[in-house]
Scaffold this active site. Structure first.
Site, PDB file in Angstrom:
ATOM      1  N   SER A 192      12.520 -15.626  14.245  1.00 17.35           N
ATOM      2  CA  SER A 192      11.795 -16.730  13.599  1.00 17.35           C
ATOM      3  C   SER A 192      10.275 -16.698  13.830  1.00 17.35           C
ATOM      4  O   SER A 192       9.639 -17.736  13.975  1.00 17.35           O
ATOM      5  CB  SER A 192      12.387 -18.077  14.014  1.00 17.35           C
ATOM      6  OG  SER A 192      13.752 -18.151  13.610  1.00 17.35           O
ATOM      7  N   HIS A 214      20.339  -3.637  16.255  1.00 14.67           N
ATOM      8  CA  HIS A 214      20.025  -5.001  15.818  1.00 14.67           C
ATOM      9  C   HIS A 214      21.240  -5.900  16.095  1.00 14.67           C
ATOM     10  O   HIS A 214      22.387  -5.459  15.969  1.00 14.67           O
ATOM     11  CB  HIS A 214      19.663  -5.024  14.331  1.00 14.67           C
ATOM     12  CG  HIS A 214      19.128  -6.362  13.920  1.00 14.67           C
ATOM     13  ND1 HIS A 214      19.943  -7.418  13.612  1.00 14.67           N
ATOM     14  CD2 HIS A 214      17.860  -6.824  13.824  1.00 14.67           C
ATOM     15  CE1 HIS A 214      19.187  -8.478  13.335  1.00 14.67           C
ATOM     16  NE2 HIS A 214      17.920  -8.140  13.453  1.00 14.67           N
ATOM     17  N   ASN A 228      11.696  -6.305   8.898  1.00 11.17           N
ATOM     18  CA  ASN A 228      13.098  -5.884   8.798  1.00 11.17           C
ATOM     19  C   ASN A 228      13.659  -6.634   7.595  1.00 11.17           C
ATOM     20  O   ASN A 228      13.943  -7.827   7.690  1.00 11.17           O
ATOM     21  CB  ASN A 228      13.836  -6.258  10.098  1.00 11.17           C
ATOM     22  CG  ASN A 228      15.339  -6.100   9.970  1.00 11.17           C
ATOM     23  OD1 ASN A 228      15.822  -5.432   9.048  1.00 11.17           O
ATOM     24  ND2 ASN A 228      16.083  -6.705  10.883  1.00 11.17           N
ATOM     25  N   TRP A 229      13.775  -5.917   6.493  1.00  7.50           N
ATOM     26  CA  TRP A 229      14.133  -6.601   5.235  1.00  7.50           C
ATOM     27  C   TRP A 229      15.616  -6.975   5.152  1.00  7.50           C
ATOM     28  O   TRP A 229      16.009  -7.748   4.293  1.00  7.50           O
ATOM     29  CB  TRP A 229      13.765  -5.708   4.038  1.00  7.50           C
ATOM     30  CG  TRP A 229      12.290  -5.548   3.839  1.00  7.50           C
ATOM     31  CD1 TRP A 229      11.292  -6.276   4.426  1.00  7.50           C
ATOM     32  CD2 TRP A 229      11.627  -4.603   2.975  1.00  7.50           C
ATOM     33  NE1 TRP A 229      10.062  -5.851   3.987  1.00  7.50           N
ATOM     34  CE2 TRP A 229      10.243  -4.827   3.101  1.00  7.50           C
ATOM     35  CE3 TRP A 229      12.082  -3.591   2.116  1.00  7.50           C
ATOM     36  CZ2 TRP A 229       9.307  -4.068   2.384  1.00  7.50           C
ATOM     37  CZ3 TRP A 229      11.148  -2.842   1.412  1.00  7.50           C
ATOM     38  CH2 TRP A 229       9.780  -3.070   1.544  1.00  7.50           C
ATOM     39  N   LYS A 230      16.441  -6.368   5.985  1.00  5.54           N
ATOM     40  CA  LYS A 230      17.896  -6.621   5.954  1.00  5.54           C
ATOM     41  C   LYS A 230      18.457  -6.327   4.552  1.00  5.54           C
ATOM     42  O   LYS A 230      17.931  -5.449   3.870  1.00  5.54           O
ATOM     43  CB  LYS A 230      18.192  -8.057   6.418  1.00  5.54           C
ATOM     44  CG  LYS A 230      17.487  -8.382   7.752  1.00  5.54           C
ATOM     45  CD  LYS A 230      17.944  -9.666   8.382  1.00  5.54           C
ATOM     46  CE  LYS A 230      17.153  -9.885   9.668  1.00  5.54           C
ATOM     47  NZ  LYS A 230      17.620 -11.010  10.446  1.00  5.54           N
ATOM     48  N   GLU A 272      22.668  -8.044  14.418  1.00  6.58           N
ATOM     49  CA  GLU A 272      23.639  -8.129  13.309  1.00  6.58           C
ATOM     50  C   GLU A 272      24.548  -6.901  13.292  1.00  6.58           C
ATOM     51  O   GLU A 272      25.728  -6.997  12.954  1.00  6.58           O
ATOM     52  CB  GLU A 272      22.886  -8.325  11.980  1.00  6.58           C
ATOM     53  CG  GLU A 272      22.333  -9.744  11.884  1.00  6.58           C
ATOM     54  CD  GLU A 272      21.024  -9.889  11.138  1.00  6.58           C
ATOM     55  OE1 GLU A 272      20.666  -9.004  10.342  1.00  6.58           O
ATOM     56  OE2 GLU A 272      20.335 -10.907  11.372  1.00  6.58           O
ATOM     57  N   GLY A 321      11.944 -10.808  10.277  1.00  3.85           N
ATOM     58  CA  GLY A 321      12.973 -10.847   9.239  1.00  3.85           C
ATOM     59  C   GLY A 321      12.506 -11.657   8.042  1.00  3.85           C
ATOM     60  O   GLY A 321      11.790 -11.179   7.168  1.00  3.85           O
ATOM     61  N   GLY A 322      12.894 -12.924   8.003  1.00  6.79           N
ATOM     62  CA  GLY A 322      12.628 -13.780   6.849  1.00  6.79           C
ATOM     63  C   GLY A 322      11.186 -13.763   6.375  1.00  6.79           C
ATOM     64  O   GLY A 322      10.919 -13.665   5.165  1.00  6.79           O
ATOM     65  N   GLU A 352      14.941  -9.656  20.939  1.00 10.59           N
ATOM     66  CA  GLU A 352      15.305 -10.620  19.912  1.00 10.59           C
ATOM     67  C   GLU A 352      16.434 -11.509  20.416  1.00 10.59           C
ATOM     68  O   GLU A 352      17.620 -11.134  20.315  1.00 10.59           O
ATOM     69  CB  GLU A 352      15.767  -9.897  18.637  1.00 10.59           C
ATOM     70  CG  GLU A 352      14.720  -8.982  18.037  1.00 10.59           C
ATOM     71  CD  GLU A 352      14.950  -8.794  16.544  1.00 10.59           C
ATOM     72  OE1 GLU A 352      14.029  -9.075  15.778  1.00 10.59           O
ATOM     73  OE2 GLU A 352      16.061  -8.387  16.143  1.00 10.59           O
ATOM     74  N   GLY A 374      16.648 -15.919  12.481  1.00 10.38           N
ATOM     75  CA  GLY A 374      16.961 -16.567  11.213  1.00 10.38           C
ATOM     76  C   GLY A 374      17.294 -18.045  11.342  1.00 10.38           C
ATOM     77  O   GLY A 374      17.801 -18.657  10.405  1.00 10.38           O
TER      78      GLY A 374
END
Ligand code: PGA
Length: 253
Positions: A215, A98, A9-11, A100, A236-237, A170, A176
């Site tokens: 994470s 998500h 998930n590149w955001k 966010e 993510g990251g 999640e 993150g």
């Protein structure tokens, strides 16, 4: 046996050149078959880069999708991107709900359910994110929150609809932050989700992939993915660097 799925998930990250470099790095790293055949790999990209991703990934093993989707099909909805548009560019997945989107953009359970329905309608696999806030975990209402988020989909679309998608647990406090849920903490919630679905439909419960997100990295993926109800990860990251993402893809059962 369910396949493992590792989805990036590149955001709000990337550029044309960084995406080309990232995807080429992942493809080169996968060329030696070190990612097991029953591990599916996908990336979810910002809308505007989807045609670019499609061009690079055409004919490869990596699938792709979007990070959100409009609940509407067409019409006067300025700024929205529909499921039909995403299908037009060969997307297979669309992330919905998500944390966010829920916390920053105010999307409610009902909005997420409508997005889930829109994805299914257009032949996309929704990746439904569920998970509790830190204060909800501390109040010991994790299962209540996750059940409510799942019920929104089940009430609108029926439990069978979950078989057309993927669920990603999640915990919001783990996203993150570097604070990964322990494999046992994650497994407990995954088992709860599967048993809740199983009470309504055993076949769906056995079939649906439940990913863990929050994470995940190359060092903790093995232990997480080894748990019986964890079928991969939403990343993510660590999805933004080829070597980091590959290390997670190689951790599949
Ligand atoms: P993270 O993000 O891996 O950076 O914690 C996961 C996600 O938000 O899907």
């Amino acid at each position: 046996m369910r396949n493992t799925l590792v989805a990036g998930n590149w955001k709000l990250n990337g550029s044309k050149s960084s995406i080309a470099e990232l995807l080429k790095g992942i493809l080169v790293g996968m060329a030696d078959d070190s990612v097991k055949p029953n591990t599916e790999v996908a990336v979810c990209a910002p809308y505007i880069y989807i045609p670019h991703v499609q061009e690079i990934l055409d004919g490869t093993r990596i699938k792709f999708g979007s990070e959100s989707i409009s609940e509407h099909d067409s019409g006067a909805f300025t700024g929205e991107i529909s499921g039909a548009m995403l299908s037009d560019f060969a997307c297979e997945y669309a992330i919905v709900g998500h944390s966010e989107r829920r916390t920053i953009f105010g999307e409610k359970d009902s909005d997420t359910a409508n997005k889930f329905a829109a994805a299914r309608k257009h032949g996309l696999k929704p990746i439904l994110c569920v998970g509790e806030l830190l204060e909800e975990r501390e109040k010991e209402i994790t299962e209540v929150v996750v059940a409510r988020q799942l019920d929104a989909i089940i009430e609108l679309e029926g439990v069978e609809a979950l078989a057309d998608g993927v669920i990603a647990y999640e915990p919001v406090w783990a996203i993150g932050t570097g604070m990964t849920a322990s494999p046992q903490q994650a497994q407990d919630v995954h088992a709860f989700i599967r048993s809740k679905i199983s009470a309504l439909n055993k076949t769906v419960a056995e079939k649906v992939q439940i990913l863990y997100g929050g994470s995940v990295n190359g060092a903790n993926a093995d232990e997480l993915f080894a748990m019986p109800d964890i079928d991969g990860g939403l990343i993510g990251g660590a999805a933004l660097k080829a070597e980091d993402f590959l290390a997670i893809c190689r951790a599949g059962k």
